[in-house]
Scaffold this motif. Structure first.
Motif, PDB file in Angstrom:
ATOM      1  N   VAL A   1       0.894  -1.088  -0.062  1.00 59.88           N
ATOM      2  CA  VAL A   1       0.079  -0.014   0.104  1.00 59.88           C
ATOM      3  C   VAL A   1       0.984   1.176   0.009  1.00 59.88           C
TER       4      VAL A   1
ATOM      5  N   ARG B   1      -2.763   9.350  14.691  1.00 56.83           N
ATOM      6  CA  ARG B   1      -2.352   8.066  15.250  1.00 56.83           C
ATOM      7  C   ARG B   1      -2.023   7.898  16.649  1.00 56.83           C
TER       8      ARG B   1
ATOM      9  N   ASN C   1       0.812   3.160  18.993  1.00 55.09           N
ATOM     10  CA  ASN C   1       0.844   2.356  17.795  1.00 55.09           C
ATOM     11  C   ASN C   1       2.029   2.460  17.108  1.00 55.09           C
TER      12      ASN C   1
ATOM     13  N   LEU D   1       5.552   2.464  14.563  1.00 55.04           N
ATOM     14  CA  LEU D   1       5.691   2.668  13.263  1.00 55.04           C
ATOM     15  C   LEU D   1       6.457   1.522  12.564  1.00 55.04           C
ATOM     16  N   ILE D   2       6.574   1.184  11.391  1.00 48.72           N
ATOM     17  CA  ILE D   2       7.511   0.245  10.789  1.00 48.72           C
ATOM     18  C   ILE D   2       8.840   1.052  10.268  1.00 48.72           C
TER      19      ILE D   2
ATOM     20  N   GLY E   1       9.643  -2.588  14.317  1.00 47.71           N
ATOM     21  CA  GLY E   1       9.392  -3.259  13.068  1.00 47.71           C
ATOM     22  C   GLY E   1      10.273  -2.929  12.031  1.00 47.71           C
TER      23      GLY E   1
ATOM     24  N   ARG F   1      11.091  -3.495   7.694  1.00 48.15           N
ATOM     25  CA  ARG F   1      10.758  -4.008   6.665  1.00 48.15           C
ATOM     26  C   ARG F   1      11.517  -3.506   5.152  1.00 48.15           C
TER      27      ARG F   1
ATOM     28  N   SER G   1       1.031   2.946   6.720  1.00 44.02           N
ATOM     29  CA  SER G   1       0.151   3.324   5.583  1.00 44.02           C
ATOM     30  C   SER G   1      -0.370   4.743   5.472  1.00 44.02           C
TER      31      SER G   1
ATOM     32  N   GLU H   1      -1.792  -4.605   3.532  1.00 45.48           N
ATOM     33  CA  GLU H   1      -0.430  -4.375   4.130  1.00 45.48           C
ATOM     34  C   GLU H   1       0.476  -5.619   4.466  1.00 45.48           C
TER      35      GLU H   1
ATOM     36  N   MET I   1      -3.464  -3.814  15.298  1.00 44.30           N
ATOM     37  CA  MET I   1      -4.413  -5.010  15.059  1.00 44.30           C
ATOM     38  C   MET I   1      -5.758  -4.778  15.767  1.00 44.30           C
TER      39      MET I   1
HETATM   40  O1  TXA Z   1       2.880  -2.926   4.220  1.00 42.63           O
HETATM   41  C1  TXA Z   1       3.126  -2.302   5.164  1.00 42.63           C
HETATM   42  O2  TXA Z   1       3.285  -2.587   6.283  1.00 42.63           O
HETATM   43  C2  TXA Z   1       2.879  -0.752   4.875  1.00 42.63           C
HETATM   44  C3  TXA Z   1       3.635  -0.178   3.853  1.00 42.63           C
HETATM   45  C4  TXA Z   1       3.688   1.314   3.739  1.00 42.63           C
HETATM   46  O3  TXA Z   1       5.036  -0.757   4.272  1.00 42.63           O
HETATM   47  N1  TXA Z   1       2.936  -0.147   6.209  1.00 42.63           N
HETATM   48  C5  TXA Z   1       2.074  -0.420   7.185  1.00 42.63           C
HETATM   49  O4  TXA Z   1       2.164   0.668   8.389  1.00 42.63           O
HETATM   50  O5  TXA Z   1       1.029  -0.976   7.101  1.00 42.63           O
HETATM   51  P1  TXA Z   1       1.296   0.472   9.577  1.00 42.63           P
HETATM   52  O6  TXA Z   1       1.685   1.537  10.631  1.00 42.63           O
HETATM   53  O7  TXA Z   1       0.031   1.224   8.969  1.00 42.63           O
HETATM   54  O8  TXA Z   1       0.940  -0.605  10.210  1.00 42.63           O
HETATM   55  C6  TXA Z   1       2.109  -1.343  11.059  1.00 42.63           C
HETATM   56  C7  TXA Z   1       1.556  -2.134  11.810  1.00 42.63           C
HETATM   57  C8  TXA Z   1       0.580  -1.660  12.983  1.00 42.63           C
HETATM   58  O9  TXA Z   1      -0.267  -2.789  13.241  1.00 42.63           O
HETATM   59  C9  TXA Z   1       1.514  -1.583  13.971  1.00 42.63           C
HETATM   60  O10 TXA Z   1       1.033  -1.911  15.252  1.00 42.63           O
HETATM   61  C10 TXA Z   1       2.495  -2.838  13.977  1.00 42.63           C
HETATM   62  O11 TXA Z   1       2.562  -2.949  12.497  1.00 42.63           O
HETATM   63  N2  TXA Z   1       3.963  -2.629  14.608  1.00 42.63           N
HETATM   64  C11 TXA Z   1       4.838  -1.859  13.972  1.00 42.63           C
HETATM   65  N3  TXA Z   1       5.930  -1.669  14.983  1.00 42.63           N
HETATM   66  C12 TXA Z   1       5.569  -2.658  15.989  1.00 42.63           C
HETATM   67  C13 TXA Z   1       6.343  -2.938  17.045  1.00 42.63           C
HETATM   68  N4  TXA Z   1       7.556  -2.647  17.361  1.00 42.63           N
HETATM   69  N5  TXA Z   1       5.422  -4.025  17.798  1.00 42.63           N
HETATM   70  C14 TXA Z   1       4.365  -4.372  17.529  1.00 42.63           C
HETATM   71  N6  TXA Z   1       3.641  -4.097  16.391  1.00 42.63           N
HETATM   72  C15 TXA Z   1       4.309  -3.298  15.602  1.00 42.63           C
END
Ligand code: TXA
Ligand code: MG
Length: 344
Positions: A27, A49, A53, A55-56, A108, A110, A132, A169, A216
């Motif tokens: 996305v 946000r 929550n 960030l990746i 996180g 990626r 996203s 995602e 989630m």
């Molecule tokens: O496909 C994707 O992952 C997209 C594209 C842009 O890379 N990004 C994305 O990011 O979907 P976002 O922020 O919409 O969703 C990230 C998810 C969230 O559910 C967040 O809680 C979880 O990943 N997350 C991120 N870092 C985390 C961490 N350190 N511990 C637990 N969950 C984490």
């Protein structure tokens, strides 16, 4: 309003602390320098946000990832799915600011498989936090237009890369003692991990402990009209948050989101609009169309939309996960027939 940028301009903007949307294979992401606290503050603000929550962090290659996140045998094996739609949670020893990880010892990571995203990441040369590119509690955009409509007036620029190939995602995984846990299903599927001899543990979604992946818990993705999940008799249950259908009377215009031409009968006439995620029964195509179809559902003037889950296998699990999260109600499919529900 945001300007449309070249890859070079996007990288310079991010390095200058600005917030830029760019395409990935899953996305559109909303990118900011993960090491720039002011930029990250603003990123949370733009999306609305909650700060709990995380960030990746996006990087261009595994070597860069392992400069920030702890390398291990399992992390290396998972890195074989990069570049790709996989986010791996790794210990980060404070190298990623706590505002990015919501104070967690895990961050996180990626590496997206998209030429534009990869080029931006190479030019930036630092972790880019990219959630996203939607408002919190809204749907992930899969085209530059969807980004522009939702948040074009709040961000500094957009790189247009057309429509995202995957459409849902990334898979989010956590490393366990004896395998991994999938916290968010995506295009890297349980079947693919198993084929790589990585055992997948199931995580229970119940219990009172803090959510492992706070995002989630959110009820996002939903179209602005009521969505009713069709639950197969004897099939997997819908989300606990979904209320059972209450009445029998159908009102207004209803649509159906379906797959492979399946059309259940509904009392009180036919559906006014059918959205087939993949008439040919291709789950990848269904994922690609999902959020796009949600957008059409909103603009087609319907009062409600029913959704039939796709087969619960491969990327179909990710599609069903998003359908369940989007639904506010459910109704039972019995002998190829569903009962319309009363929404008030
Ligand atoms: O496909 C994707 O992952 C997209 C594209 C842009 O890379 N990004 C994305 O990011 O979907 P976002 O922020 O919409 O969703 C990230 C998810 C969230 O559910 C967040 O809680 C979880 O990943 N997350 C991120 N870092 C985390 C961490 N350190 N511990 C637990 N969950 C984490
Ligand atoms: Mg998101």
């Amino acid at each position: 309003m945001a300007r449309f940028l070249t890859v070079q301009e996007a990288a310079e903007s991010i390095l200058a602390g600005r917030i830029v949307a760019f395409p990935t294979e899953t996305v559109y992401g909303l990118g900011a320098n993960a090491l720039n606290l002011t930029a990250i503050e603003r990123l949370y603000q733009i999306k609305g946000r909650p700060k709990n929550n995380p960030l990746i962090c996006h990087l261009a290659d595994p070597e860069s990832v392992f400069q920030y996140g702890r390398e291990s045998g399992m992390a290396r094996r998972l890195a074989r799915f990069w570049p790709g739609p996989l986010t791996v949670l790794l210990e980060h020893e404070g190298r990623i600011p706590s505002i990015v990880t919501a104070g967690s010892g895990l961050a996180g990571f990626r590496i997206p498989n998209h030429p534009i995203a990869l080029e931006i990441l190479r030019l930036v040369g630092k972790p880019v936090a990219a959630p996203s590119a939607n408002l919190s509690n809204s749907r992930s955009p899969v085209t530059a237009e969807m980004v522009y409509q939702q948040i074009g007036d709040r961000i500094d620029g957009i790189v247009d890369g057309g429509r995202c190939e995957i459409g849902v995602e990334s898979t989010v995984v956590k490393i366990m003692e004896d395998g991994i846990a999938i916290l968010r299903p995506g295009a890297i599927t349980a079947e693919m991990f198993e084929a790589a001899s990585i055992s997948v543990r199931t995580v229970s979604r119940t219990g009172s402990e803090a959510p492992e992946s706070p995002g989630m818990q959110e009820k996002h993705y939903a179209p602005s009209i009521p969505m009713i999940l069709i639950v197969e008799e004897g099939g997997s249950p819908g989300s606990e948050a979904v209320r059972d259908s209450a009445g029998q009377v159908r009102k207004g215009k209803s649509g159906l989101i379906t797959f492979a031409g399946r059309i259940p009968r509904i009392e009180g006439g036919d559906f006014d609009q059918i959205y087939d995620l993949s008439p040919d029964g291709d789950l990848d195509e269904a994922a690609k169309n999902l959020f796009y179809v949600f957008g059409r559902v909103e603009s087609d003037g319907l009062d409600e939309v029913y959704a039939l889950p796709v087969p619960e296998m491969g990327i179909g699990r990710a599609v069903n996960d998003r359908l369940r999260r989007a639904a506010s109600y459910r109704t039972l499919l019995k002998d190829g027939r569903i009962t319309p529900i009363q929404i008030d």
